[in-house]
Design an enzyme around this catalytic site. Structure first.
Site, PDB file in Angstrom:
ATOM      1  N   CYS A   1      13.646  64.004  -9.300  1.00 38.58           N
ATOM      2  CA  CYS A   1      12.573  63.258 -10.031  1.00 38.58           C
ATOM      3  C   CYS A   1      13.062  62.642 -11.308  1.00 38.58           C
ATOM      4  CB  CYS A   1      11.319  64.099 -10.453  1.00 38.58           C
ATOM      5  SG  CYS A   1      10.779  65.225  -9.219  1.00 38.58           S
TER       6      CYS A   1
HETATM    7  N1  GLN Z   1      11.984  69.760  -5.889  1.00 33.67           N
HETATM    8  C1  GLN Z   1      10.884  69.474  -6.650  1.00 33.67           C
HETATM    9  C2  GLN Z   1       9.887  68.887  -5.841  1.00 33.67           C
HETATM   10  O1  GLN Z   1       9.690  68.700  -4.762  1.00 33.67           O
HETATM   11  C3  GLN Z   1      11.645  68.486  -7.757  1.00 33.67           C
HETATM   12  C4  GLN Z   1      11.801  67.128  -6.699  1.00 33.67           C
HETATM   13  C5  GLN Z   1      12.734  66.072  -7.722  1.00 33.67           C
HETATM   14  O2  GLN Z   1      13.371  66.441  -8.592  1.00 33.67           O
HETATM   15  N2  GLN Z   1      12.710  65.034  -7.230  1.00 33.67           N
HETATM   16  O3  GLN Z   1       8.886  68.230  -6.669  1.00 33.67           O
END
Ligand code: GLN
Length: 230
Positions: free
Chosen positions: A2
């Site tokens: 994210c």
């Molecule tokens: N693992 C977390 C999620 O699935 C954060 C994912 C991310 O940082 N893209 O939301």
């Protein structure tokens, strides 16, 4: 992975932080410039912010892409805060797709966002997680241990899951705390306040890239970066 951002400083509108810059979180939701894991951040978003006279944060989250939120776009120009954490989400494979899995998470006092992934089985049992997503379990662990132990908690989790990526960003209304562990984080220090962001929201040369494996603290007095060794 994210993308997230934090702001501590003079109150400014949520639109000016999240929607309006040329490479805002809104733009990063479909065209991030520095993302190493994942290509779009269309699995939800969230904004948490503190306002005077209210002890805990206010929060608006959604499981939809940020570009599909005309009501937020309408209201964001008139919502202002001096302490904000916002994120757009690219869900890790196998994780739930739901509003409660979008950052920022909260314990009623702190806001916390996680860029990365962690093996859920490597985490100690936690109470009161908002979702079964890895980030919510990690947030509950950080809240449980206390934010003053953030660096120690990240080192402990990284020891249990050496493949974990643990870029965290937290705020309590008076300061921002962040870690870099496996992904990017940049800082912009201005006379108006300090921003931390997974990637710069514009091409201002004042943005500084922070080193990996660091603990970052932003207070009204400035920014400090401390090495986190495993
Ligand atoms: N693992 C977390 C999620 O699935 C954060 C994912 C991310 O940082 N893209 O939301």
């Amino acid at each position: 992975m994210c993308r997230h951002l934090g702001w501590l400083g003079r109150p400014r509108s949520l639109a000016s932080l999240v929607l309006e810059p040329p490479s805002s979180l809104l733009v990063q939701s479909w065209a991030p410039r520095r993302q190493r894991y994942g290509t779009v951040n269309a699995d939800g978003w969230g904004v948490g912010f503190f306002t005077p006279g209210r002890p805990g944060p206010a929060r608006w989250r959604s499981a939809r892409p940020l570009w599909a939120e005309p009501s937020f776009a309408s209201v964001a120009p008139v919502l202002a805060s001096g302490c904000v954490v916002a994120a757009v989400r690219s869900a890790t494979v196998g994780m739930p797709l739901e509003e409660s899995a979008a950052a920022p998470f909260t314990d009623g006092r702190w806001l916390l966002s996680h860029n990365g992934r962690v093996e859920r089985g490597a985490l100690p049992p936690v109470r009161d997680a908002e979702s079964t997503v890895d980030s919510a379990l990690l947030a509950a662990l950080v809240f449980d241990r206390g934010l003053d132990a953030l660096g120690a908690t990240v080192r402990e989790v990284a020891a249990a899951d050496p493949a974990a990526r643990l870029n965290l960003l937290a705020a309590d209304g008076t300061r921002l705390l962040a870690t870099t562990w496996g992904d990017t984080l940049s800082a912009l220090v201005t006379a108006e306040g300090t921003a931390l962001a997974s990637e710069p929201w514009d091409d201002d040369p004042a943005w500084a890239d922070l080193p990996d494996r660091s603990l970052v603290e932003v207070t009204p007095d400035g920014l400090t970066v401390t090495a986190l060794t495993s």
